[in-house]
Write a protein that holds these residues in place. Structure first.
Motif, mmCIF file in Angstrom:
data_model
loop_
_atom_site.group_PDB
_atom_site.id
_atom_site.type_symbol
_atom_site.label_atom_id
_atom_site.label_comp_id
_atom_site.label_asym_id
_atom_site.label_seq_id
_atom_site.Cartn_x
_atom_site.Cartn_y
_atom_site.Cartn_z
ATOM 1 N N VAL A 3 -9.774 -16.401 37.649
ATOM 2 C CA VAL A 3 -8.790 -15.263 38.021
ATOM 3 C C VAL A 3 -9.065 -14.802 39.556
ATOM 4 O O VAL A 3 -8.134 -14.871 40.200
ATOM 5 C CB VAL A 3 -8.604 -14.040 36.952
ATOM 6 C CG1 VAL A 3 -7.738 -13.172 37.954
ATOM 7 C CG2 VAL A 3 -8.063 -14.678 35.726
ATOM 8 N N GLU A 4 -10.244 -14.527 39.637
ATOM 9 C CA GLU A 4 -10.964 -14.047 40.912
ATOM 10 C C GLU A 4 -10.885 -15.475 42.024
ATOM 11 O O GLU A 4 -10.318 -15.040 43.065
ATOM 12 C CB GLU A 4 -12.214 -13.674 40.916
ATOM 13 C CG GLU A 4 -12.490 -12.274 39.993
ATOM 14 C CD GLU A 4 -13.807 -11.999 39.888
ATOM 15 O OE1 GLU A 4 -14.745 -12.616 40.619
ATOM 16 O OE2 GLU A 4 -14.133 -11.088 39.144
ATOM 17 N N GLY A 5 -11.055 -16.638 41.658
ATOM 18 C CA GLY A 5 -10.866 -17.501 42.604
ATOM 19 C C GLY A 5 -9.653 -17.967 42.857
ATOM 20 O O GLY A 5 -9.341 -18.024 44.180
ATOM 21 N N LEU A 27 -13.051 -17.097 32.460
ATOM 22 C CA LEU A 27 -11.611 -17.002 32.754
ATOM 23 C C LEU A 27 -11.599 -15.957 33.980
ATOM 24 O O LEU A 27 -10.722 -15.955 34.928
ATOM 25 C CB LEU A 27 -10.654 -16.571 31.443
ATOM 26 C CG LEU A 27 -9.193 -16.087 31.686
ATOM 27 C CD1 LEU A 27 -8.375 -16.432 30.534
ATOM 28 C CD2 LEU A 27 -8.797 -14.794 32.310
ATOM 29 N N GLU A 28 -12.500 -14.923 33.704
ATOM 30 C CA GLU A 28 -12.344 -13.748 34.694
ATOM 31 C C GLU A 28 -12.749 -14.541 36.062
ATOM 32 O O GLU A 28 -12.212 -14.199 37.212
ATOM 33 C CB GLU A 28 -13.458 -12.823 34.364
ATOM 34 C CG GLU A 28 -12.857 -12.033 33.258
ATOM 35 C CD GLU A 28 -13.860 -11.050 32.546
ATOM 36 O OE1 GLU A 28 -15.219 -11.114 33.417
ATOM 37 O OE2 GLU A 28 -13.995 -10.450 31.491
ATOM 38 N N GLU A 47 -8.058 -16.134 24.417
ATOM 39 C CA GLU A 47 -6.744 -15.716 24.029
ATOM 40 C C GLU A 47 -6.428 -14.486 24.692
ATOM 41 O O GLU A 47 -5.026 -14.250 25.010
ATOM 42 C CB GLU A 47 -6.609 -16.166 22.772
ATOM 43 C CG GLU A 47 -5.266 -15.891 22.132
ATOM 44 C CD GLU A 47 -5.217 -15.953 20.679
ATOM 45 O OE1 GLU A 47 -4.538 -15.430 20.105
ATOM 46 O OE2 GLU A 47 -6.084 -16.750 20.100
ATOM 47 N N ALA A 48 -7.077 -13.475 24.242
ATOM 48 C CA ALA A 48 -6.567 -12.035 24.542
ATOM 49 C C ALA A 48 -6.616 -11.816 26.037
ATOM 50 O O ALA A 48 -5.910 -10.726 26.377
ATOM 51 C CB ALA A 48 -7.708 -11.019 24.000
ATOM 52 N N ALA A 49 -7.333 -12.654 27.000
ATOM 53 C CA ALA A 49 -7.662 -12.372 28.124
ATOM 54 C C ALA A 49 -6.564 -13.154 29.151
ATOM 55 O O ALA A 49 -6.691 -12.792 30.226
ATOM 56 C CB ALA A 49 -9.132 -12.391 28.629
ATOM 57 N N MET A 55 -8.652 -25.908 30.225
ATOM 58 C CA MET A 55 -9.629 -25.512 29.373
ATOM 59 C C MET A 55 -10.550 -24.492 30.306
ATOM 60 O O MET A 55 -11.067 -24.975 31.205
ATOM 61 C CB MET A 55 -10.428 -26.495 28.746
ATOM 62 C CG MET A 55 -11.660 -26.082 27.739
ATOM 63 S SD MET A 55 -12.714 -27.426 27.236
ATOM 64 C CE MET A 55 -13.837 -26.554 26.392
ATOM 65 N N LEU A 56 -10.456 -23.156 29.664
ATOM 66 C CA LEU A 56 -11.644 -22.215 30.373
ATOM 67 C C LEU A 56 -12.717 -21.785 29.539
ATOM 68 O O LEU A 56 -13.636 -21.249 30.136
ATOM 69 C CB LEU A 56 -10.580 -21.158 31.090
ATOM 70 C CG LEU A 56 -9.690 -21.361 31.708
ATOM 71 C CD1 LEU A 56 -8.810 -20.086 32.137
ATOM 72 C CD2 LEU A 56 -10.105 -21.992 32.966
ATOM 73 N N GLY A 57 -12.603 -22.047 28.154
ATOM 74 C CA GLY A 57 -13.711 -21.727 27.291
ATOM 75 C C GLY A 57 -13.979 -20.437 26.936
ATOM 76 O O GLY A 57 -13.884 -19.981 25.733
ATOM 77 N N ARG A 58 -14.369 -19.509 27.863
ATOM 78 C CA ARG A 58 -14.914 -18.253 27.517
ATOM 79 C C ARG A 58 -14.307 -17.100 28.464
ATOM 80 O O ARG A 58 -13.804 -17.443 29.492
ATOM 81 C CB ARG A 58 -16.468 -18.092 27.887
ATOM 82 C CG ARG A 58 -17.086 -19.283 26.980
ATOM 83 C CD ARG A 58 -18.667 -19.091 27.075
ATOM 84 N NE ARG A 58 -19.212 -18.581 28.554
ATOM 85 C CZ ARG A 58 -20.542 -18.514 28.700
ATOM 86 N NH1 ARG A 58 -21.552 -18.880 27.893
ATOM 87 N NH2 ARG A 58 -20.917 -18.487 30.159
#
Length: 412
Positions: free
Chosen positions: A98-100, A94-95, A128-130, A87-90
């Protein structure tokens, strides 16, 4: 004298997910599963949920800076061998993730959590879109059929549909996709659950018997974290996926009796089963020593196959995965009463069986073992005695019990 420490060198796995206050899913499920599958689990909490088996009652998403701080802390001090995200939520979380994960040289298993088992949403539309930005770092995606439909637009009703969805997920950047079964596919029997693994080189289908239970909360988290743990130990992808599916199948077969009927899977079932193997062997040895005319077998508490049933081999050594009549019948009996753990086959004489004679059943010996046992349970649901006619040695009776003491009492 001060004792010397003996550090254990476990591979490290990392879970990046939300917290489930009910303990069935999320970070809690991941850490238990990783430990059970041979990895040391570290964690990054993305969200805190007020959740139980009835549903999600509240969600608090941690600020991205707090998520980044946790990622930095783990990455700076631990040799992470595999990552699982849930679960990433927002989208801003998520961004950050991804960087981590881009800074970690290890396979990433992405469980694209969109909704809880209860049906409550755990991510907004922007997440969902990202997701594709995270998929580009994924060694494997593990969506269930509903999530795969949402992410690809493919209506999944058959194995072919699942394969097509997996291929589209690969086109979105992932190395591989495992589309896990929901409702039975149109070409399959309702008793079969099917998972479809799509890689660059192959499409592999995993079939296993469906378990009739609603206690599946946490199954998706358990699967993805089991696969991540096995990747951390050095398994290749196919091996890790197969082991993960076997792990979650046992966790679903023996769920925790907590909360409502949608309660938790048993994340540690396999670990606790392994811990009882020696005691099971010792119990079978004792039974064999006491009843020399009996053929005996014992199952571990969460037995799923002959590999979990101990019996004497031709030389008298008690070990697992030995073909035996009582072992085969015991596995079949456990489908009707999972508490049964021991079985013994002895010569049958109606006069010596006393009260247990009322429990005896002699179904057609030409039937497969599972059908014969099923008919015996139809006659007597309380641990029946299965009688097998024999032209050479007389009739043989197989009885079952939940523990050694109870089996001793049943034997004449």
């Amino acid at each position: 004298m001060t004792r010397r420490a003996a550090p254990v060198d476990y591979p490290v796995a990392l879970t990046v997910a939300g917290s489930d206050s009910g303990g069935a899913a999320g970070i809690q499920a991941d850490l238990k599963t990783m430990e059970a599958c041979g990895a040391y689990g570290t964690s990054v909490v993305t969200s805190v949920t007020a959740q139980n088996t009835r549903g999600v009652h509240g969600v608090h998403h941690l600020p991205p800076a707090d998520v980044a701080a946790q990622l930095d802390a783990v990455r700076d001090d631990y040799d992470v061998r595999a990552v699982k995200t849930g679960m990433l939520g927002r989208s801003d979380t998520l961004e950050t993730v991804v960087e981590g994960v881009a800074e970690i040289d290890a396979p990433v298993v992405v469980d694209p959590v969109l909704v809880a088992t209860s049906g409550d949403a755990l991510a907004d539309d922007r997440v969902e879109a990202a997701y594709e930005t995270l998929f580009a770092h994924a060694a494997l995606l593990t969506p269930n059929a509903d999530e795969a439909e949402t992410l690809t637009g493919v209506d999944i009703e058959s194995r072919v549909d699942a394969r097509v969805a997996g291929e589209r997920l690969r086109e979105q950047g992932a190395d591989a996709a495992l589309v896990t079964g929901g409702d039975p596919y149109v070409e399959d029997d309702r008793d079969i659950a099917v998972d479809v693994l799509v890689t660059a080189d192959d499409v592999r289908v995993f079939e296993h018997e469906r378990v009739e239970t609603a206690r599946t909360h946490g199954s998706g988290c358990t699967l993805s974290s089991a696969i991540a743990a096995r990747l951390a130990t050095g398994d290749d992808l196919d091996t890790a996926v197969e082991a993960g599916i076997e792990h979650v199948a046992r966790a679903v077969r023996y769920p925790h009796a907590v909360g409502t009927e949608t309660g938790s899977v048993h994340h540690l079932a396999a670990l606790r089963d392994d811990a009882d193997r020696h005691a099971t062997v010792e119990a079978v040895r004792a039974l064999r020593a006491e009843h020399g005319d009996a053929s005996v077998a014992g199952a571990t508490p969460y037995a799923e196959s002959a590999a979990d049933v101990a019996a004497p081999d031709a030389s008298g050594v008690v070990r697992f995965d030995v073909p035996s009549r009582p072992g085969e019948l015991l596995l079949a009996a456990r489908e009707h009463d999972p508490s049964l753990r021991y079985a013994a086959t002895v010569p049958y004489d109606a006069e010596t069986w006393g009260e247990d004679g009322a429990r005896t059943c002699a179904p057609d010996p030409s039937l497969p073992p599972d059908e014969r046992v099923a008919r015996a349970f139809d006659v007597c649901a309380d641990a029946p005695v299965l009688v097998d006619p024999s032209e050479c040695d007389g009739d043989a009776a197989t009885c079952f019990a939940a523990d050694v003491a109870a089996l001793r009492e049943r034997l004449p």
